[in-house]
Design a protein around this motif. Structure first.
Motif, PDB file in Angstrom:
ATOM      1  N   UNK A  65      11.035 -13.660 -10.634  1.00  0.00           N
ATOM      2  CA  UNK A  65      10.162 -12.907 -11.546  1.00  0.00           C
ATOM      3  C   UNK A  65       9.936 -11.498 -11.018  1.00  0.00           C
ATOM      4  N   UNK A  66       9.648 -11.417  -9.726  1.00  0.00           N
ATOM      5  CA  UNK A  66       9.413 -10.101  -9.137  1.00  0.00           C
ATOM      6  C   UNK A  66      10.684  -9.269  -9.145  1.00  0.00           C
ATOM      7  N   UNK A  67      11.825  -9.923  -8.941  1.00  0.00           N
ATOM      8  CA  UNK A  67      13.082  -9.179  -8.970  1.00  0.00           C
ATOM      9  C   UNK A  67      13.282  -8.495 -10.326  1.00  0.00           C
ATOM     10  N   UNK A 118      13.009  -4.396 -11.124  1.00  0.00           N
ATOM     11  CA  UNK A 118      14.082  -3.638 -11.764  1.00  0.00           C
ATOM     12  C   UNK A 118      13.541  -2.836 -12.942  1.00  0.00           C
ATOM     13  N   UNK A 119      12.641  -3.457 -13.708  1.00  0.00           N
ATOM     14  CA  UNK A 119      12.025  -2.758 -14.842  1.00  0.00           C
ATOM     15  C   UNK A 119      11.139  -1.615 -14.360  1.00  0.00           C
ATOM     16  N   UNK A 120      10.430  -1.843 -13.273  1.00  0.00           N
ATOM     17  CA  UNK A 120       9.549  -0.803 -12.730  1.00  0.00           C
ATOM     18  C   UNK A 120      10.355   0.399 -12.248  1.00  0.00           C
ATOM     19  N   UNK A 121      11.488   0.142 -11.601  1.00  0.00           N
ATOM     20  CA  UNK A 121      12.333   1.245 -11.134  1.00  0.00           C
ATOM     21  C   UNK A 121      12.802   2.080 -12.311  1.00  0.00           C
ATOM     22  N   UNK A 122      13.185   1.404 -13.387  1.00  0.00           N
ATOM     23  CA  UNK A 122      13.622   2.127 -14.581  1.00  0.00           C
ATOM     24  C   UNK A 122      12.462   2.886 -15.213  1.00  0.00           C
ATOM     25  N   UNK A 130      11.274   4.203  -6.362  1.00  0.00           N
ATOM     26  CA  UNK A 130      12.455   3.534  -6.913  1.00  0.00           C
ATOM     27  C   UNK A 130      13.241   2.838  -5.806  1.00  0.00           C
ATOM     28  N   UNK A 131      13.364   3.470  -4.667  1.00  0.00           N
ATOM     29  CA  UNK A 131      14.107   2.874  -3.554  1.00  0.00           C
ATOM     30  C   UNK A 131      13.516   1.521  -3.176  1.00  0.00           C
ATOM     31  N   UNK A 132      12.197   1.456  -3.011  1.00  0.00           N
ATOM     32  CA  UNK A 132      11.585   0.201  -2.544  1.00  0.00           C
ATOM     33  C   UNK A 132      11.469  -0.818  -3.677  1.00  0.00           C
ATOM     34  N   UNK A 133      11.392  -0.367  -4.927  1.00  0.00           N
ATOM     35  CA  UNK A 133      11.448  -1.343  -6.015  1.00  0.00           C
ATOM     36  C   UNK A 133      12.828  -1.989  -6.061  1.00  0.00           C
ATOM     37  N   UNK A 134      13.871  -1.219  -5.789  1.00  0.00           N
ATOM     38  CA  UNK A 134      15.219  -1.790  -5.760  1.00  0.00           C
ATOM     39  C   UNK A 134      15.403  -2.717  -4.559  1.00  0.00           C
ATOM     40  N   UNK A 135      14.683  -2.409  -3.485  1.00  0.00           N
ATOM     41  CA  UNK A 135      14.738  -3.298  -2.319  1.00  0.00           C
ATOM     42  C   UNK A 135      14.219  -4.686  -2.683  1.00  0.00           C
ATOM     43  N   UNK A 182       0.843  -1.210   0.000  1.00  0.00           N
ATOM     44  CA  UNK A 182       0.000   0.000   0.000  1.00  0.00           C
ATOM     45  C   UNK A 182       0.875   1.256   0.000  1.00  0.00           C
ATOM     46  N   UNK A 183       2.002   1.207   0.727  1.00  0.00           N
ATOM     47  CA  UNK A 183       2.917   2.350   0.723  1.00  0.00           C
ATOM     48  C   UNK A 183       3.513   2.554  -0.667  1.00  0.00           C
ATOM     49  N   UNK A 184       3.984   1.443  -1.289  1.00  0.00           N
ATOM     50  CA  UNK A 184       4.612   1.538  -2.599  1.00  0.00           C
ATOM     51  C   UNK A 184       3.609   2.011  -3.654  1.00  0.00           C
ATOM     52  N   UNK A 185       2.370   1.535  -3.555  1.00  0.00           N
ATOM     53  CA  UNK A 185       1.330   1.954  -4.501  1.00  0.00           C
ATOM     54  C   UNK A 185       1.028   3.439  -4.346  1.00  0.00           C
ATOM     55  N   UNK A 186       0.902   3.875  -3.092  1.00  0.00           N
ATOM     56  CA  UNK A 186       0.579   5.279  -2.836  1.00  0.00           C
ATOM     57  C   UNK A 186       1.734   6.187  -3.283  1.00  0.00           C
ATOM     58  N   UNK A 187       2.954   5.766  -3.043  1.00  0.00           N
ATOM     59  CA  UNK A 187       4.112   6.566  -3.441  1.00  0.00           C
ATOM     60  C   UNK A 187       4.172   6.698  -4.961  1.00  0.00           C
ATOM     61  N   UNK A 188       3.863   5.605  -5.662  1.00  0.00           N
ATOM     62  CA  UNK A 188       3.853   5.655  -7.126  1.00  0.00           C
ATOM     63  C   UNK A 188       2.716   6.529  -7.625  1.00  0.00           C
ATOM     64  N   UNK A 189       1.553   6.380  -7.029  1.00  0.00           N
ATOM     65  CA  UNK A 189       0.383   7.165  -7.424  1.00  0.00           C
ATOM     66  C   UNK A 189       0.635   8.655  -7.227  1.00  0.00           C
TER      67      UNK A 189
END
Length: 707
Positions: free
Chosen positions: A239-241, A245-249, A226-231, A211-218
């Motif tokens: 697959x998620x990894x 990485x693609x999402x961060x980019x 980007x920080x938490x996608x890299x985490x 929910x935090x990552x979704x809200x931050x992206x929204x």
């Protein structure tokens, strides 16, 4: 009897028994204060009641109530400082209208208006920060909370975003500006939540991670996203990894309007970026169902929502916002960033209508209703809600809205929409008489109705001219023709060209000064007001000093009004000249009395005859002047009057005697009679016999000396 109840302290009747007042044959009445907008509530006999009434001599309490709370110290600071911006805005409007009405809509003026509006926003922000400081406060508790100023801050800044963009950017996409406004005023997700997740070794195991990552992206918080996608590079799912990485980019490369010099380039970059997001969606769909889970959640569904946001799918944006507990504002802002990056201000209404059908505003939250009306392009409705929040807000928004032609210059009972809100704010300011200067500043910006109200405020300002304050500050500021508050009121009248109000104030000041026996200033103010009857009354009061206090006091008081005579043009029309002529007599007569007091009898005699020959002395004062001549006629050292002078005195004496015998004694004898204790016309005529005797002796002496 009305069903409306008044809770008075102390109570007039027992609690729950308001009918006792009616049974006593009485009713409540109220009177509005002429000084401010407070009320005096009191008991009076009911005019139509046939019931028994309380004794007329019985004391009854008077209840004083203010329609508005008087602004406290911090609120007064807010009012006075924002007045500077308001005055600058009025000066801009006036200058524009003097040049060309259409010039107001120029880019140059638009830039100035935007700058002044931002000044409002910045000052509200400062007040919000000040009001949010923790207690205790040396200046006492706040009248308005920090949250109140925060509401003003969000509303005014939203108005600037929607209606006062930078010159040349009126047609530019608005989504990113709305998101920036949202992030400044409604911070989500919280910093504390991000700090907590970043401290965890495997933050995806926390229930608040997605929910935090979704809200931050929204919200477009790319650094946090980007920080938490890299985490997620440490997540057990390969697959998620890869997807993370693609999402961060993807988030890092999302086009921002501010990075492009032309909107066309921005639109082209946005389409190419959206193609990359679609490719990511294809990659996600290829992941088998069994690999879309970890030990804590369905990470694929969570990530799919985020990708759906990036894809600009409106239904997903709205659903996600509802699940996150966001409101309609967040949906509209995200819509302009992800769903329609080229969303313009004029197209926002369609989006707002769509969103509000499913996510209506909170009807109990006035701030939210103001936001709704501004988003929906309903400025008149926004002003109505803003007036409920704070009349300061509706007044200053309406002022700018009319200049931008957002509200028509429609009139209701000769008061435009803008003026209605300005006058309502001015009435609130009127709760504090000390703020009269600011009150009239706002009133005088509101056409004829506002000018009339401003005049009524000015003529009721306490001038504080009483001599009882002579040992305090008021006494120290008396100087020349300017007296304390009166100077400020006069200056305000001059500034706004309110000549009629200025003259009324001068008349009021003159009346007060007469009561204080400050006749010199009283005459000056009567002259300034061109109040010639008032001038006559002041002179009469000065002349009365001769009767009540004697020649010495009269001469002193009359000497104070002498300078005013030199400043007057005696060649007035007959209606004005009568009163100026009376002033001239008072000054001439005081000079005569001063010569007598100094024993300059020769010049005193010459002055006396000159007053008769120049027709300066009114007939009502002839008898008094003739009585004054007795001592001069009886002067033993020399003859002070010439033969023609003595003849002048005798002629006046004969006219008084003849006219009195014809029933016109009141025209000649009333004032002399007042100088005789318990005297009337008979006693006045008896007094004049001494004048006749003195004249007879004078002629006898003259005959002897000339033989």
């Amino acid at each position: 009897m009305s069903t409306e109840l008044f809770n008075l302290t102390p109570p007039l009747v027992p609690a729950g028994k308001p009918e006792d007042l009616l049974l006593a044959g009485q009713a409540l009445a109220a009177s509005l204060s002429p000084l401010d907008n407070s009320l005096a509530v009191f008991v009076t006999n009911a005019p139509t009641s046939q019931l028994s009434k309380r004794p007329p001599g019985e004391e009854q309490p008077i209840y004083f109530s203010g329609i508005d709370a008087v602004p406290s110290s911090e609120r007064r600071l807010f009012i006075t400082d924002t007045l500077v911006i308001f005055a600058a805005f009025q000066n801009l409007i006036k200058t524009s209208r003097d040049k060309d009405p259409e010039w107001l809509q120029s880019d140059q003026n638009h830039t100035v208006m935007r700058k002044l509006a931002i000044d409002y926003v910045n000052f509200i922000k400062e007040c919000w920060i000040h009001a949010s400081q923790p207690a205790p406060r040396p200046d006492g508790p706040l009248q308005f909370s920090g949250d109140h100023y925060r509401s003003l801050y969000t509303c005014f800044s939203l108005f600037v975003v929607l209606y006062l963009p930078e010159a040349g950017y009126e047609e530019a996409p608005v989504g990113e500006e709305l998101m920036e406004w949202l992030n400044i005023h409604f911070i989500e997700p919280s910093t504390e939540e991000g700090d907590h997740l970043s401290s965890l070794k495997s933050p995806w195991e926390d229930e608040s991670f997605w929910s935090y990552l979704t809200r931050a992206t929204l919200r477009g918080l790319s650094k946090a996203s980007v920080f938490f996608f890299k985490v997620l590079s440490g997540h057990p799912s390969e697959d998620l990894q890869q997807l993370a990485e693609s999402m961060a980019s993807m988030i890092t490369s999302q086009p921002r309007l501010q990075n492009f010099s032309a909107e066309r380039d921005f639109a082209h970059a946005s389409r190419r970026w959206k193609d990359k997001v679609k490719a990511l969606r294809v990659e996600m769909d290829q992941i088998p169902e069994t690999d879309r889970y970890d030990d804590f959640d369905n990470w694929w569904d969570r990530l799919s929502d985020i990708v759906g946001i990036l894809e600009g799918r409106g239904e997903i944006v709205q659903r996600v916002c509802e699940e996150l507990g966001a409101d309609w504002k967040e949906v509209c802002a995200a819509w302009g960033v992800f769903v329609d990056p080229r969303l313009r201000r004029q197209d926002l209404l369609e989006v707002v209508d769509r969103v509000l059908d499913d996510m209506p505003p909170d009807p109990t939250n006035i701030e939210d209703l103001v936001h709704t009306s501004l988003f929906a392009g309903k400025p008149v409705e926004a002003l109505l809600h803003a007036s409920q929040l704070d009349r300061w807000l509706s007044a200053h928004l309406a002022d700018i809205m009319e200049a931008l032609s957002l509200i028509e210059n429609l009139t209701y009972d000769e008061v435009s929409i803008r003026d209605q809100h300005i006058l309502a704010y001015a009435e609130y300011l009127h709760s504090d008489p000390a703020l009269w200067r600011i009150t009239v500043d706002y009133m005088y910006s509101c056409g004829n109705v506002g000018q009339e109200r401003g005049d009524e405020v000015l003529v009721r300002i306490p001038l504080r001219l009483k001599s009882s304050t002579s040992h305090g500050n008021e006494g120290k500021i008396r100087a020349g023709n300017v007296v304390g508050v009166l100077k400020d009121v006069n200056q305000t009248c001059f500034d706004y060209r309110r000549e009629a109000a200025r003259r009324t104030v001068c008349k009021i000041a003159a009346q007060t000064l007469v009561r204080e026996k400050d006749y010199g200033l009283a005459v000056s103010y009567c002259s300034s007001a061109e109040d010639w009857p008032g001038l006559g009354r002041v002179v009469d009061r000065v002349l009365d000093e001769y009767i009540t206090s004697g020649p010495a006091s009269f001469a002193q008081y009359a000497s104070d009004i002498a300078p005013s005579l030199h400043n007057l043009d005696i060649r007035h029309s007959s209606s004005q000249g009568v009163f100026v002529h009376r002033l001239m007599f008072a000054v001439r007569y005081s000079n005569f009395q001063q010569l007598r007091i100094k024993h300059d009898l020769q010049n005193a005699a010459l002055d006396l005859i000159a007053m008769f020959r120049d027709d300066v002395a009114p007939k009502s004062w002839w008898a008094v002047l003739l009585c004054d001549s007795v001592d001069l006629l009886q002067h033993r050292s020399s003859l002070l009057f010439s033969a023609s002078g003595a003849a002048e005195l005798l002629g006046k004496l004969e006219e008084i005697s003849t006219r009195s015998s014809q029933g016109c004694g009141g025209d000649y004898l009333d004032i002399l009679a007042r100088t005789i204790q318990g005297g009337g016309h008979k006693e006045a005529l008896d007094r004049l016999k001494t004048v006749r005797l003195a004249l007879a002796r004078y002629y006898a002496r003259s005959a002897v000396l000339s033989s």
